[in-house]
Structure formats: C-alpha cells, structure tokens
Design a protein around this motif. Structure first.
Motif, mmCIF file in Angstrom:
data_model
loop_
_atom_site.group_PDB
_atom_site.id
_atom_site.type_symbol
_atom_site.label_atom_id
_atom_site.label_comp_id
_atom_site.label_asym_id
_atom_site.label_seq_id
_atom_site.Cartn_x
_atom_site.Cartn_y
_atom_site.Cartn_z
ATOM 1 N N UNK A 150 -5.808 -25.562 28.468
ATOM 2 C CA UNK A 150 -6.774 -26.650 28.627
ATOM 3 C C UNK A 150 -6.033 -27.982 28.613
ATOM 4 N N UNK A 151 -6.217 -28.756 29.663
ATOM 5 C CA UNK A 151 -5.617 -30.086 29.770
ATOM 6 C C UNK A 151 -6.657 -31.070 30.266
ATOM 7 N N UNK A 152 -6.562 -32.302 29.772
ATOM 8 C CA UNK A 152 -7.401 -33.387 30.257
ATOM 9 C C UNK A 152 -6.489 -34.566 30.563
ATOM 10 N N UNK A 153 -6.655 -35.132 31.755
ATOM 11 C CA UNK A 153 -5.848 -36.253 32.212
ATOM 12 C C UNK A 153 -6.724 -37.496 32.284
ATOM 13 N N UNK A 154 -6.149 -38.656 31.994
ATOM 14 C CA UNK A 154 -6.878 -39.916 32.008
ATOM 15 C C UNK A 154 -6.355 -40.806 33.130
ATOM 16 N N UNK A 155 -7.258 -41.247 33.995
ATOM 17 C CA UNK A 155 -6.938 -42.297 34.965
ATOM 18 C C UNK A 155 -7.380 -43.601 34.315
ATOM 19 N N UNK A 156 -6.441 -44.329 33.749
ATOM 20 C CA UNK A 156 -6.772 -45.533 32.985
ATOM 21 C C UNK A 156 -7.298 -46.670 33.858
ATOM 22 N N UNK A 157 -7.045 -46.629 35.161
ATOM 23 C CA UNK A 157 -7.582 -47.661 36.049
ATOM 24 C C UNK A 157 -9.085 -47.515 36.255
ATOM 25 N N UNK A 158 -9.573 -46.275 36.217
ATOM 26 C CA UNK A 158 -10.994 -46.029 36.494
ATOM 27 C C UNK A 158 -11.737 -45.465 35.283
#
Length: 113
Positions: free
Chosen positions: A50-58
């Motif tokens: 399980x992985x979660x990635x963050x797009x900090x721009x959006x």
C-alpha cells in the motif's frame, strides 16, 4: 479497462483523494505513525504493498494497493478501527458525511512486475 493483477495474483487498485490546502505534512506525519491495529486490519483483509503519493501542487493523493480479493478488502471499510481512522483523518482531507474519504477509483492502464 482490464483488471490488472500482480505476479502473485493480487488485484491492483488505484485511487485518488484530496487534501485540504496546507495539510500535506500533517497527512504524511499521521501515516508515518500509522496505528499498529490499523496496519494489522489492512493485512487481515488482504491488503499489501500500500502506497499513497502526494501531488503538493494540487493537494491530490494517489493511492496504490494490491489486494488478495477486492470483495474481502472492501469489507474493511466497516471495521471499527477503519471508522476511527476516518474520523482521525477527516480534519485534513475531503470527506463524505460519514467521514470516509472522498475517493475516485482509477483504472490501471499498465502494470509490470
């Protein structure tokens, strides 16, 4: 789209969610301190890698999980520990009336083991 599976036969699931602005660091902190009973529940219901990635721009979160059986894993949403986690996370992200994250399933267009 075709259901994609890993070499181990697990179903690949992807999804996106949305953080409130300015909460990326807090979101990451809370997940770095994931409760042991939450981790145990994810594994008990067949969740792996399980992985979660963050797009900090959006402020968009992109999740990836491999599950043994999608129907069994879906039942994990109704566990007390999962409901407690949703309540804990509701202050940092978009949620539904029951505090479940607003989540959009993403079809897997490609996978390579």
């Amino acid at each position: 789209m075709t259901v994609r599976k890993t070499a181990e036969g697990r179903t690949i699931q992807g999804f996106k969610m949305k953080l409130y602005p300015g909460f990326a660091a807090e979101y990451e902190k809370r997940h770095n301190e994931l409760w042991p009973e939450m981790q145990d529940m994810i594994h008990e219901y067949g969740g792996h890698n399980y992985s979660i990635f963050i797009d900090e721009e959006t402020n968009t979160l992109f999740g990836y999980i491999e599950v043994d059986d999608p129907d069994t894993y879906a039942k994990s949403a109704d566990t007390p520990i999962n409901r407690k986690w949703w309540d804990f996370m509701a202050s940092v992200m978009e949620t539904n009336a029951d505090n479940s994250p607003v989540s959009v399933d993403l079809p897997c267009a490609f996978h390579l083991d």
